[in-house]
Design an enzyme around this catalytic site. Structure first.
Site, PDB file in Angstrom:
ATOM      1  N   LYS A 180       0.833  -1.212   0.000  1.00  0.00           N
ATOM      2  CA  LYS A 180       0.000   0.000   0.000  1.00  0.00           C
ATOM      3  C   LYS A 180       0.867   1.261   0.000  1.00  0.00           C
ATOM      4  O   LYS A 180       0.615   2.193  -0.749  1.00  0.00           O
ATOM      5  CB  LYS A 180      -0.918   0.053   1.239  1.00  0.00           C
ATOM      6  CG  LYS A 180      -1.878  -1.106   1.373  1.00  0.00           C
ATOM      7  CD  LYS A 180      -2.812  -0.924   2.547  1.00  0.00           C
ATOM      8  CE  LYS A 180      -2.151  -0.918   3.919  1.00  0.00           C
ATOM      9  NZ  LYS A 180      -1.565  -2.216   4.312  1.00  0.00           N
ATOM     10  N   ARG A 236      11.291  -1.606  10.682  1.00  0.00           N
ATOM     11  CA  ARG A 236      10.247  -1.166  11.612  1.00  0.00           C
ATOM     12  C   ARG A 236      10.201  -2.073  12.836  1.00  0.00           C
ATOM     13  O   ARG A 236      10.304  -3.289  12.717  1.00  0.00           O
ATOM     14  CB  ARG A 236       8.896  -1.181  10.904  1.00  0.00           C
ATOM     15  CG  ARG A 236       8.697   0.073  10.100  1.00  0.00           C
ATOM     16  CD  ARG A 236       7.439   0.021   9.294  1.00  0.00           C
ATOM     17  NE  ARG A 236       6.274  -0.476  10.031  1.00  0.00           N
ATOM     18  CZ  ARG A 236       5.053  -0.443   9.543  1.00  0.00           C
ATOM     19  NH1 ARG A 236       4.828   0.048   8.341  1.00  0.00           N
ATOM     20  NH2 ARG A 236       4.038  -0.905  10.245  1.00  0.00           N
TER      21      ARG A 236
END
Ligand code: AMP
Length: 240
Positions: free
Chosen positions: A28, A182
């Site tokens: 995305k 992350r």
């Protein structure tokens, strides 16, 4: 390669509200950045905005952090207030690409209300229908994509050590920054995030399907092919 006239033209396309949906790791963020580059409308990633709040230790960041570290969703009221503030800024007047929002049916209902009667800049003001695009990727691919994901803390560019490595290991091609992983891409948190997606966000997919607003695309293909299909969906009916 698009010519200058085509690019100038895409900067005047009335894009309106676009939602990119799909599980964590579906691409995305990558696709939202490509749509942003094409039309000059902002990518609004609730995950990125929340991470920025956590980094700056704001009040919202302190509240959101414990949920994010566990791979759970941040409460709707906090996220919706944050999105309302972002959407009210002038750069959203031709449209925007939401990436990672809405993630619950309550957020989708809130967004419908927020968009009710909203007009977008199009040589004057115009109502432009919401476009929802879901990127489909198999479970095994998601796990590989999340494990290999690295991003540049300076420019936000996303890499994958397996499929799309930087030219020099661990360094951003654009600005040379040290790439980061992350905190929530570790194995236990990834499985919690995928569980949250199934429980909370798949019902949102059905919400938009029932309203006839959902477009699904195959995200296993090369990045360019996925972008081309997304752009086609956005422009179909939304062109000046
Ligand atoms: P993302 O970068 O989109 O994968 O989001 C990272 C984390 O931010 C998620 O696991 C959630 O904890 C939080 N988050 C992002 N967007 C939302 C949202 N729309 N609603 C609730 N929590 C969110």
């Amino acid at each position: 390669m698009a010519d200058a006239a085509t690019i100038a033209n895409t900067m005047t396309v009335a894009v309106g509200p676009v939602i990119l949906m799909g599980p964590p790791g579906a691409g995305k963020g990558t696709q939202a950045k490509r749509i942003m580059a094409r039309y000059g409308v902002p990518q609004i990633s609730t995950g990125d905005i929340l991470r920025e709040h956590v980094r700056k230790v704001t009040e919202l960041g302190c509240k959101a952090r414990s949920y994010m570290d566990r791979g759970q969703l941040v409460p709707d009221d906090l996220v919706c207030d944050m999105v309302a503030e972002r959407l009210s800024r002038p750069d959203c007047k031709r449209g925007f690409v939401l990436d990672g929002f809405p993630r619950t049916v309550a957020q989708a209902e809130w967004l419908d209300q927020y968009l009710e009667g909203k007009l977008f800049e199009n040589n004057g003001l115009k109502r432009i229908p919401l476009v929802v695009i879901k990127i489909n990727v198999s479970y095994n691919s998601l796990l590989r994509r999340l494990a290999g994901r690295r991003s540049c803390p300076t420019c936000g560019r996303i890499y994958n050590v397996y499929f799309q490595p930087p030219r020099v290991a661990d360094l951003c091609d654009v600005d040379g920054s040290l790439l980061t992983t992350r905190r929530d891409d570790c194995e236990e948190v990834v499985s919690e995030r995928l569980k949250e997606y199934e429980q909370e966000t798949l019902p949102v997919v059905e919400y938009y399907r029932a309203k006839g607003q959902l477009h699904e695309i195959d995200g296993e293909r090369p990045m360019e092919a996925v972008t081309a299909e997304a752009l086609g969906i956005i422009e179909n009916g939304n062109r000046l």
